[in-house]
Write an enzyme that holds these catalytic residues in place. Structure first.
Site, PDB file in Angstrom:
ATOM      1  N   GLY A  29       0.835  -1.198   0.000  1.00 56.01           N
ATOM      2  CA  GLY A  29       0.000   0.000   0.000  1.00 56.01           C
ATOM      3  C   GLY A  29       0.862   1.237   0.000  1.00 56.01           C
ATOM      4  O   GLY A  29       2.098   1.160  -0.077  1.00 56.01           O
ATOM      5  N   GLY A  32       3.452   1.262   2.896  1.00 49.99           N
ATOM      6  CA  GLY A  32       4.513   0.270   3.019  1.00 49.99           C
ATOM      7  C   GLY A  32       4.149  -1.080   2.439  1.00 49.99           C
ATOM      8  O   GLY A  32       3.203  -1.207   1.658  1.00 49.99           O
ATOM      9  N   LYS A  48       5.766  -6.108   8.748  1.00 49.61           N
ATOM     10  CA  LYS A  48       5.123  -4.939   8.144  1.00 49.61           C
ATOM     11  C   LYS A  48       6.153  -3.823   8.069  1.00 49.61           C
ATOM     12  O   LYS A  48       6.603  -3.320   9.097  1.00 49.61           O
ATOM     13  CB  LYS A  48       3.903  -4.522   8.971  1.00 49.61           C
ATOM     14  CG  LYS A  48       3.152  -3.346   8.390  1.00 49.61           C
ATOM     15  CD  LYS A  48       1.761  -3.185   8.999  1.00 49.61           C
ATOM     16  CE  LYS A  48       1.809  -2.809  10.448  1.00 49.61           C
ATOM     17  NZ  LYS A  48       0.462  -2.434  10.983  1.00 49.61           N
ATOM     18  N   ASP A 143     -10.624  -0.305  14.125  1.00 47.82           N
ATOM     19  CA  ASP A 143     -10.643  -0.695  12.706  1.00 47.82           C
ATOM     20  C   ASP A 143     -10.984  -2.176  12.569  1.00 47.82           C
ATOM     21  O   ASP A 143     -10.277  -2.937  11.906  1.00 47.82           O
ATOM     22  CB  ASP A 143      -9.301  -0.391  12.048  1.00 47.82           C
ATOM     23  CG  ASP A 143      -9.396  -0.366  10.524  1.00 47.82           C
ATOM     24  OD1 ASP A 143     -10.530  -0.248  10.000  1.00 47.82           O
ATOM     25  OD2 ASP A 143      -8.353  -0.460   9.856  1.00 47.82           O
TER      26      ASP A 143
END
Length: 209
Positions: A29, A32, A48, A143
């Site tokens: 994305g 990263g 990540k 989220d």
């Protein structure tokens, strides 16, 4: 076979220095890349890699790491460690969930029979336990969506990706930032005054959709 195409050479070298070899890229994305890697003993992990464009973003990622460092629960993705490189990139090493995320599992079931009721109940209970654990620490995930719910090899739920999370100053505190996937917004989020109860409503919307 390891996939290095379009991966910055500096990232590959940093991971090698830390003892990790890239197996493949899982997602990419604007902020990263997420890699599946193996350590020197051949154990799989997810890393990540996050690009920080300014000091504010860097602080936000560091806050995420602080939250992850204080979480240890069976239904939450396990944090391993983190490190930074000279280019301002931050790397977060996490447990690898072989079952993938719930959104991919849902996609494979499209056009097929529904999930068994008992399976849905089991997953729902596991997510609720994960939420209760973080809420007792005054943490809001903010989220909750299928892409942030992962499955282990044995089919158990692991709640992950705390990039939007917030630590409330006290148990009866409220958050006011509008963050997370809009599809799962609760009315309180839109009103910019919400607490842990709004996450239960987000979870209801997840089950509904």
């Amino acid at each position: 076979m390891a996939q290095y195409h379009s991966t910055p050479a500096g990232v590959i070298e940093v991971l090698k220095e830390q003892g990790y070899t890239i197996e493949k890229e899982l997602s990419r994305g604007a902020s990263g890349i997420v890699f599946l890697v193996k350590d020197t003993e051949g154990d799989p992990y997810v890393i990540k890699q996050i690009n920080s464009r300014d000091e504010e973003e860097l602080d936000a990622v560091r806050k995420e790491v602080e939250i992850l460092e204080n979480l240890s629960f069976g239904y939450i993705v396990t944090y391993v460690n983190s490190f930074e490189d000279d280019a301002g990139r931050i790397y977060i090493v996490m447990e690898y969930c072989e079952g993938g995320d719930l959104s991919k599992v849902m996609e494979t079931h499209q056009g097929e029979s529904y999930f068994e009721e008992q399976q849905i109940l089991d997953w729902l209970v596991q997510i609720c336990l994960a939420l209760r654990y973080i809420h007792e620490k005054n943490i809001l995930h903010r989220d909750i969506k299928p892409q942030n719910i992962f499955l282990t090899e044995d089919g158990y739920i692991n709640l992950g990706d705390f990039g939007c999370s917030k630590v409330l100053e006290r148990a009866d505190g409220y958050a006011n930032s509008v963050v997370g996937a809009k599809l799962y917004f609760s009315p309180e989020v839109c009103q910019r005054r919400y607490n842990s109860k709004s996450e239960v409503r987000r979870l209801f919307l997840l089950v509904l959709f």
